[in-house]
Scaffold this motif. Structure first.
Motif, PDB file in Angstrom:
ATOM      1  N   MET A 131       9.431   2.577   2.946  1.00 24.70           N
ATOM      2  CA  MET A 131       8.741   2.787   4.219  1.00 24.70           C
ATOM      3  C   MET A 131       9.176   1.745   5.244  1.00 24.70           C
ATOM      4  SD  MET A 131       4.834   3.713   3.029  1.00 24.70           S
ATOM      5  CE  MET A 131       4.445   5.209   2.129  1.00 24.70           C
ATOM      6  N   ILE A 132       9.304   0.507   4.787  1.00 28.08           N
ATOM      7  CA  ILE A 132       9.741  -0.570   5.689  1.00 28.08           C
ATOM      8  C   ILE A 132      11.145  -0.295   6.198  1.00 28.08           C
ATOM      9  CG2 ILE A 132      10.333  -3.020   5.794  1.00 28.08           C
ATOM     10  CD1 ILE A 132       8.018  -3.500   3.767  1.00 28.08           C
ATOM     11  N   ALA A 133      12.016   0.159   5.314  1.00 26.64           N
ATOM     12  CA  ALA A 133      13.394   0.450   5.720  1.00 26.64           C
ATOM     13  C   ALA A 133      13.435   1.558   6.774  1.00 26.64           C
ATOM     14  CB  ALA A 133      14.220   0.845   4.500  1.00 26.64           C
ATOM     15  N   LYS A 174      -2.601  -5.671   8.364  1.00 28.42           N
ATOM     16  CA  LYS A 174      -2.140  -6.702   9.303  1.00 28.42           C
ATOM     17  C   LYS A 174      -0.659  -7.019   9.098  1.00 28.42           C
ATOM     18  CE  LYS A 174      -6.493  -9.166  10.142  1.00 28.42           C
ATOM     19  NZ  LYS A 174      -6.393  -9.209  11.612  1.00 28.42           N
ATOM     20  N   GLU A 175      -0.240  -7.003   7.837  1.00 22.93           N
ATOM     21  CA  GLU A 175       1.158  -7.313   7.541  1.00 22.93           C
ATOM     22  C   GLU A 175       2.092  -6.160   7.881  1.00 22.93           C
ATOM     23  OE1 GLU A 175       4.002  -8.556   3.706  1.00 22.93           O
ATOM     24  OE2 GLU A 175       1.810  -8.416   3.470  1.00 22.93           O
ATOM     25  N   ILE A 181       4.147   0.799   9.631  1.00 25.69           N
ATOM     26  CA  ILE A 181       3.390   1.461   8.562  1.00 25.69           C
ATOM     27  C   ILE A 181       1.894   1.311   8.834  1.00 25.69           C
ATOM     28  CG2 ILE A 181       2.902   1.481   6.075  1.00 25.69           C
ATOM     29  CD1 ILE A 181       5.848  -0.048   6.148  1.00 25.69           C
ATOM     30  N   ARG A 182       1.208   2.448   8.838  1.00 29.96           N
ATOM     31  CA  ARG A 182      -0.245   2.432   9.040  1.00 29.96           C
ATOM     32  C   ARG A 182      -0.952   2.373   7.689  1.00 29.96           C
ATOM     33  NH1 ARG A 182      -3.059   6.325  10.852  1.00 29.96           N
ATOM     34  NH2 ARG A 182      -1.594   8.058  10.565  1.00 29.96           N
ATOM     35  N   VAL A 183      -2.019   1.566   7.606  1.00 32.11           N
ATOM     36  CA  VAL A 183      -2.810   1.406   6.386  1.00 32.11           C
ATOM     37  C   VAL A 183      -4.282   1.513   6.754  1.00 32.11           C
ATOM     38  CG1 VAL A 183      -3.354  -0.064   4.406  1.00 32.11           C
ATOM     39  CG2 VAL A 183      -1.066  -0.155   5.437  1.00 32.11           C
ATOM     40  N   ASN A 184      -4.993   2.431   6.130  1.00 34.02           N
ATOM     41  CA  ASN A 184      -6.420   2.602   6.380  1.00 34.02           C
ATOM     42  C   ASN A 184      -7.167   2.808   5.075  1.00 34.02           C
ATOM     43  OD1 ASN A 184      -6.734   2.623   9.391  1.00 34.02           O
ATOM     44  ND2 ASN A 184      -5.245   4.278   9.211  1.00 34.02           N
ATOM     45  N   GLY A 253      -5.732  -0.237  10.053  1.00 31.42           N
ATOM     46  CA  GLY A 253      -6.564  -1.336   9.571  1.00 31.42           C
ATOM     47  C   GLY A 253      -8.035  -1.017   9.626  1.00 31.42           C
ATOM     48  N   ALA A 254      -8.368   0.276   9.630  1.00 33.38           N
ATOM     49  CA  ALA A 254      -9.760   0.707   9.779  1.00 33.38           C
ATOM     50  C   ALA A 254     -10.317   1.198   8.453  1.00 33.38           C
ATOM     51  CB  ALA A 254      -9.856   1.821  10.821  1.00 33.38           C
TER      52      ALA A 254
END
Length: 266
Positions: A131-133, A174-175, A181-184, A253-254
């Protein structure tokens, strides 16, 4: 009485998206898997048991609570698809005995943490490099309202593990946000899955009561549900589909709670 809701689904919304839902053969996981499949996603799921007959897409038989299981899932997905666009870490639960804090052994704690926290940590670690790539990806962690409303009798370790998952999810967001990349996190309350319905039936038999009375007793053990009923797996799936879609591009981040108003605090 619950009304039948017919959702309007865009059958092309997730076309081209590769999606993994862990624990996708039953309950909320199965509802999420089918919701995304019906919207055009290429889907995969995991479970320790065999896949049901109507399972769409790729099925991976694995126990993701152990290192070898998560490694098998990562290797299989990479071999078939080369990576993921959406990861929904849904596996969770507890087999710990009753008896409160003193009834829980080190093994109970370890198993619960491995299932509810480390499975997600390991799978995230396996799929994040790709995903980062690509500077693109979505991760959704399924937590629980018990991380804010712990029940001590049998699920204290589960509540603590889900609290850890929510905290981990926030830090990961946050990272990873600057990397595209979204993280929830999605935290359900009492959802009447097939397993929950079976529990209600057992309680009714044990108590010599009706199903409605047994269901009400479970709701009262949580302090009540203001809307007067448990949630449904399809309702969780609809919220999950929104959170992993491009409609929620600025939601990051929610933590979204779906509990019918059970948690009584702000």
């Amino acid at each position: 009485m619950m009304r039948n809701i017919h959702y309007q689904i865009d059958p092309t919304e997730f076309t081209g998206k590769r999606v993994l839902v862990t624990g996708g053969t039953k309950g909320m996981g199965n509802a999420m898997l089918h919701r995304l499949h019906n919207a055009g996603a290429t889907v995969a799921s995991t479970a320790r048991s065999t896949a049901p007959e109507n399972h769409p897409g790729l099925f991976i038989c694995a126990d993701v609570s152990v290192v070898s299981g998560t490694r098998h899932v990562i290797d299989t997905v990479m071999a078939h698809w080369g990576g993921l666009d959406i990861l929904i870490n849904n596996v969770g639960g507890s087999t710990a005995p009753g008896g409160g804090a003193l009834g829980l052994s080190d093994e109970d704690w370890t198993q619960t943490l491995d299932t509810n926290l480390m499975a997600a940590v390991r799978l995230d670690r396996g799929f994040l490099p790709g995903m980062i790539a690509r500077k693109s990806g979505v991760i959704l962690h399924i937590s629980s309202i018990q991380r804010r409303l712990p029940l001590f009798e049998a699920t204290l370790a589960y509540a603590a593990a889900k609290a850890a998952l929510s905290t981990y999810s926030k830090g990961l967001a946050k990272e990873m946000g600057p990397k595209g990349i979204r993280v929830n996190t999605l935290s359900p309350g009492f959802i009447e899955t097939t397993a929950a319905s079976a529990l209600i039936e057992r309680l009714a038999d044990q108590q010599g009561s009706t199903l409605d009375a047994a269901r009400d007793g479970l709701m009262q053990s949580l302090g009540g549900i203001p809307i007067g009923r448990p949630g449904r797996p399809d309702e969780v799936a609809e919220l999950a589909a929104f959170l992993v879609s491009d409609r929620a591009m600025s939601v990051h981040g929610a933590e979204y709670t779906i509990d019918g108003g059970t948690v009584p605090t702000v």
